[in-house]
Each structure stands twice: as C-alpha cells, then as structure tokens.
Design a protein around this motif. Structure first.
Motif, short mmCIF file in Angstrom:
data_model
loop_
_atom_site.label_atom_id
_atom_site.label_comp_id
_atom_site.label_asym_id
_atom_site.label_seq_id
_atom_site.Cartn_x
_atom_site.Cartn_y
_atom_site.Cartn_z
N LEU A 169 0.81 -1.43 -0.62
CA LEU A 169 -0.09 0.06 0.23
C LEU A 169 0.16 1.47 0.03
N SER A 170 2.03 1.11 0.69
CA SER A 170 3.29 2.40 0.33
C SER A 170 3.41 2.70 -0.72
N ARG A 213 2.15 2.01 -3.42
CA ARG A 213 0.84 2.74 -4.28
C ARG A 213 0.71 4.49 -3.93
N ALA A 214 0.78 4.09 -2.44
CA ALA A 214 0.77 5.64 -2.32
C ALA A 214 2.24 6.52 -2.52
N TRP A 251 7.95 8.04 0.66
CA TRP A 251 7.07 6.81 0.65
C TRP A 251 8.05 5.12 1.01
N LEU A 284 -8.20 -3.04 1.04
CA LEU A 284 -7.37 -1.79 1.58
C LEU A 284 -7.76 -0.60 0.41
N GLY A 285 -7.07 -1.10 -1.18
CA GLY A 285 -6.91 -0.48 -1.68
C GLY A 285 -8.15 0.25 -2.26
N TYR A 324 -10.78 1.00 -0.43
CA TYR A 324 -11.10 2.12 0.57
C TYR A 324 -9.85 3.34 0.50
N LEU A 325 -8.86 3.19 0.54
CA LEU A 325 -7.68 3.87 1.41
C LEU A 325 -7.30 4.90 -0.13
N PHE A 326 -7.83 4.42 -1.94
CA PHE A 326 -7.53 5.35 -3.36
C PHE A 326 -8.72 4.74 -3.64
#
Length: 107
Positions: free
Chosen positions: A17-18, A20-21, A30, A73-74, A76-78
């Motif tokens: 996820l980091s 991706r961030a 990141w 999670l992707g 909801y986060l992205f």
C-alpha cells in the motif's frame, strides 16, 4: 509459526500500500516503508519457514491474504474498483489456499 506468518502478511500489505501511495516513486518519502516493509516481511516469512512451516502452505497463505487485503484496502484507501466478480475471485483464491492447507496437513 503462524503468528510470524501473520506478521509477514500485515507488513507486506503495508509495504504494498505504501508502494501505491508513492505514486510511481514520485513521493520519495514512501520508499522508506516500502523497502523496510518488504525486508521485514521476508524476514518474518523466512523465520516461519525455518521453524518448519511448509513453503507451499506459507507462501500460499501469504500471497492469498496479501492479494485479498490489498484489494479490499485499496478500495477504501485509494478508491480503486472492487467488483463482485473480483470478490468472487478473492473467494476462489481463499478456497484454493484452504484446499492446499487441508490436503497439505494430511499425512
């Protein structure tokens, strides 16, 4: 063994996820959690293997849980898509890993 594997999964998901961030490495800060996360994740996975966990089971659970968690999670986060068909695919992955686990534990 299983607690180490769970830790490896959580850290690997955070590292992914980091990644991706980081927006294609444009946000350099990141890179720290990406590199550290993957190093720690592989160390934990390696330790669970050294304690006797079969590699097929460990890697299957690690990768399947990683795929499922990153996909959810992707969303909801992205704001990435997660369709019912993708959910079905995640279900198939989980079913496959459970099958490997059940068959692999029978001797």
């Amino acid at each position: 063994m299983w607690l180490l594997l769970a830790g490896a999964i959580v850290v690997e998901v955070a590292a992914t996820l980091s990644l991706r961030a980081s927006d294609g490495f444009r946000k350099k800060i990141w890179l720290i959690p990406v590199v550290l996360g993957y190093l720690v994740s592989f160390a934990l996975l390696s330790t669970s293997l050294s304690l006797g966990m079969p590699v097929g089971i460990a890697y299957g659970v690690w990768s399947a849980c990683g795929v499922a968690l990153v996909a959810v999670l992707g969303k909801y986060l992205f704001a990435e898509p997660l369709t019912w068909l993708m959910g079905l695919g995640i279900g198939f992955i989980i079913a496959g890993v459970l099958t490997i686990e059940l068959v692999g534990s029978v001797h």
